[in-house]
Motif scaffolding. Structure first.
Motif, PDB file in Angstrom:
ATOM      1  N   GLU A  11       0.837  -1.197   0.000  1.00 19.80           N
ATOM      2  CA  GLU A  11       0.000   0.000   0.000  1.00 19.80           C
ATOM      3  C   GLU A  11       0.875   1.251   0.000  1.00 19.80           C
ATOM      4  O   GLU A  11       1.864   1.342   0.723  1.00 19.80           O
ATOM      5  CB  GLU A  11      -0.910  -0.003   1.229  1.00 19.80           C
ATOM      6  CG  GLU A  11      -1.930   1.082   1.168  1.00 19.80           C
ATOM      7  CD  GLU A  11      -3.039   0.895   2.179  1.00 19.80           C
ATOM      8  OE1 GLU A  11      -4.022   1.618   2.065  1.00 19.80           O
ATOM      9  OE2 GLU A  11      -2.922   0.041   3.069  1.00 19.80           O
ATOM     10  N   ARG A  12       0.502   2.193  -0.848  1.00 22.73           N
ATOM     11  CA  ARG A  12       1.189   3.476  -0.916  1.00 22.73           C
ATOM     12  C   ARG A  12       0.215   4.551  -0.443  1.00 22.73           C
ATOM     13  O   ARG A  12      -0.968   4.487  -0.733  1.00 22.73           O
ATOM     14  CB  ARG A  12       1.636   3.777  -2.357  1.00 22.73           C
ATOM     15  CG  ARG A  12       2.576   2.719  -2.914  1.00 22.73           C
ATOM     16  CD  ARG A  12       2.950   2.987  -4.351  1.00 22.73           C
ATOM     17  NE  ARG A  12       1.755   3.056  -5.196  1.00 22.73           N
ATOM     18  CZ  ARG A  12       1.647   3.784  -6.303  1.00 22.73           C
ATOM     19  NH1 ARG A  12       2.667   4.508  -6.715  1.00 22.73           N
ATOM     20  NH2 ARG A  12       0.539   3.786  -7.013  1.00 22.73           N
ATOM     21  N   ARG A  13       0.751   5.516   0.297  1.00 20.90           N
ATOM     22  CA  ARG A  13      -0.103   6.557   0.868  1.00 20.90           C
ATOM     23  C   ARG A  13       0.540   7.929   0.752  1.00 20.90           C
ATOM     24  O   ARG A  13       1.759   8.052   0.724  1.00 20.90           O
ATOM     25  CB  ARG A  13      -0.338   6.312   2.356  1.00 20.90           C
ATOM     26  CG  ARG A  13      -1.136   5.127   2.677  1.00 20.90           C
ATOM     27  CD  ARG A  13      -1.227   4.978   4.185  1.00 20.90           C
ATOM     28  NE  ARG A  13      -1.816   3.700   4.481  1.00 20.90           N
ATOM     29  CZ  ARG A  13      -2.951   3.538   5.136  1.00 20.90           C
ATOM     30  NH1 ARG A  13      -3.588   4.572   5.598  1.00 20.90           N
ATOM     31  NH2 ARG A  13      -3.431   2.348   5.347  1.00 20.90           N
ATOM     32  N   GLU A  17       4.467  11.125  -4.640  1.00 21.21           N
ATOM     33  CA  GLU A  17       5.162   9.873  -4.368  1.00 21.21           C
ATOM     34  C   GLU A  17       4.697   9.314  -3.030  1.00 21.21           C
ATOM     35  O   GLU A  17       4.147  10.040  -2.202  1.00 21.21           O
ATOM     36  CB  GLU A  17       6.677  10.103  -4.344  1.00 21.21           C
ATOM     37  CG  GLU A  17       7.237  10.543  -5.674  1.00 21.21           C
ATOM     38  CD  GLU A  17       8.735  10.783  -5.637  1.00 21.21           C
ATOM     39  OE1 GLU A  17       9.373  10.538  -4.578  1.00 21.21           O
ATOM     40  OE2 GLU A  17       9.269  11.221  -6.659  1.00 21.21           O
ATOM     41  N   ASP A  18       4.941   8.035  -2.834  1.00 19.14           N
ATOM     42  CA  ASP A  18       4.592   7.357  -1.583  1.00 19.14           C
ATOM     43  C   ASP A  18       5.165   8.126  -0.398  1.00 19.14           C
ATOM     44  O   ASP A  18       6.326   8.546  -0.415  1.00 19.14           O
ATOM     45  CB  ASP A  18       5.149   5.929  -1.621  1.00 19.14           C
ATOM     46  CG  ASP A  18       4.698   5.090  -0.444  1.00 19.14           C
ATOM     47  OD1 ASP A  18       3.594   5.330   0.078  1.00 19.14           O
ATOM     48  OD2 ASP A  18       5.453   4.182  -0.054  1.00 19.14           O
ATOM     49  N   GLU A  19       4.349   8.330   0.624  1.00 24.49           N
ATOM     50  CA  GLU A  19       4.703   8.980   1.885  1.00 24.49           C
ATOM     51  C   GLU A  19       4.852  10.501   1.785  1.00 24.49           C
ATOM     52  O   GLU A  19       5.333  11.133   2.726  1.00 24.49           O
ATOM     53  CB  GLU A  19       5.968   8.362   2.501  1.00 24.49           C
ATOM     54  CG  GLU A  19       5.807   6.912   2.887  1.00 24.49           C
ATOM     55  CD  GLU A  19       4.756   6.682   3.967  1.00 24.49           C
ATOM     56  OE1 GLU A  19       4.722   7.430   4.955  1.00 24.49           O
ATOM     57  OE2 GLU A  19       3.970   5.737   3.817  1.00 24.49           O
ATOM     58  N   SER A  42      -4.937   6.653   0.093  1.00 30.61           N
ATOM     59  CA  SER A  42      -4.248   5.544  -0.564  1.00 30.61           C
ATOM     60  C   SER A  42      -4.059   5.855  -2.042  1.00 30.61           C
ATOM     61  O   SER A  42      -4.957   6.385  -2.691  1.00 30.61           O
ATOM     62  CB  SER A  42      -5.050   4.258  -0.427  1.00 30.61           C
ATOM     63  OG  SER A  42      -5.091   3.865   0.921  1.00 30.61           O
TER      64      SER A  42
END
Length: 92
Positions: free
Chosen positions: A5-7, A80-82, A21
């Motif tokens: 999972e990317r958030r 981007e993720d995070e 998400s």
């Protein structure tokens, strides 16, 4: 097969603060993330939305003018993720 999972995280003067998400095999842009968060509230500052991102172990802040993205003068910004997005108060 499952994807990690990317958030991204949205806070400040938006309709709904919190994590969002990123769908698997899709990209998420600043405009779409703000829309998913209920949009920027009337009191939110559209001219300098901050995106905080870790680059090579260092925290980097990127500032975007969402008005330029909305008008098509600038392309939407890929997240981007995070990443962490913050919409400040326009009254300060």
């Amino acid at each position: 097969m499952a994807y990690a999972e990317r958030r991204v995280y949205v806070s400040g003067y938006v309709g709904r603060q919190g994590p969002l998400s990123i769908p698997p095999e899709e990209n998420l842009t600043l405009g779409k993330a703000l829309s998913m968060a209920g949009g920027i509230l009337p009191r939110g500052r559209r001219s300098d939305v901050a995106i905080k991102r870790m680059v090579d172990g260092k925290l980097q802040t990127i500032t975007k003018d969402v008005r330029l993205i909305d008008s098509g003068e600038e392309p939407d910004f890929p997240l981007e993720d995070e990443d962490s997005i913050y919409v400040d108060d326009s009254r300060f």
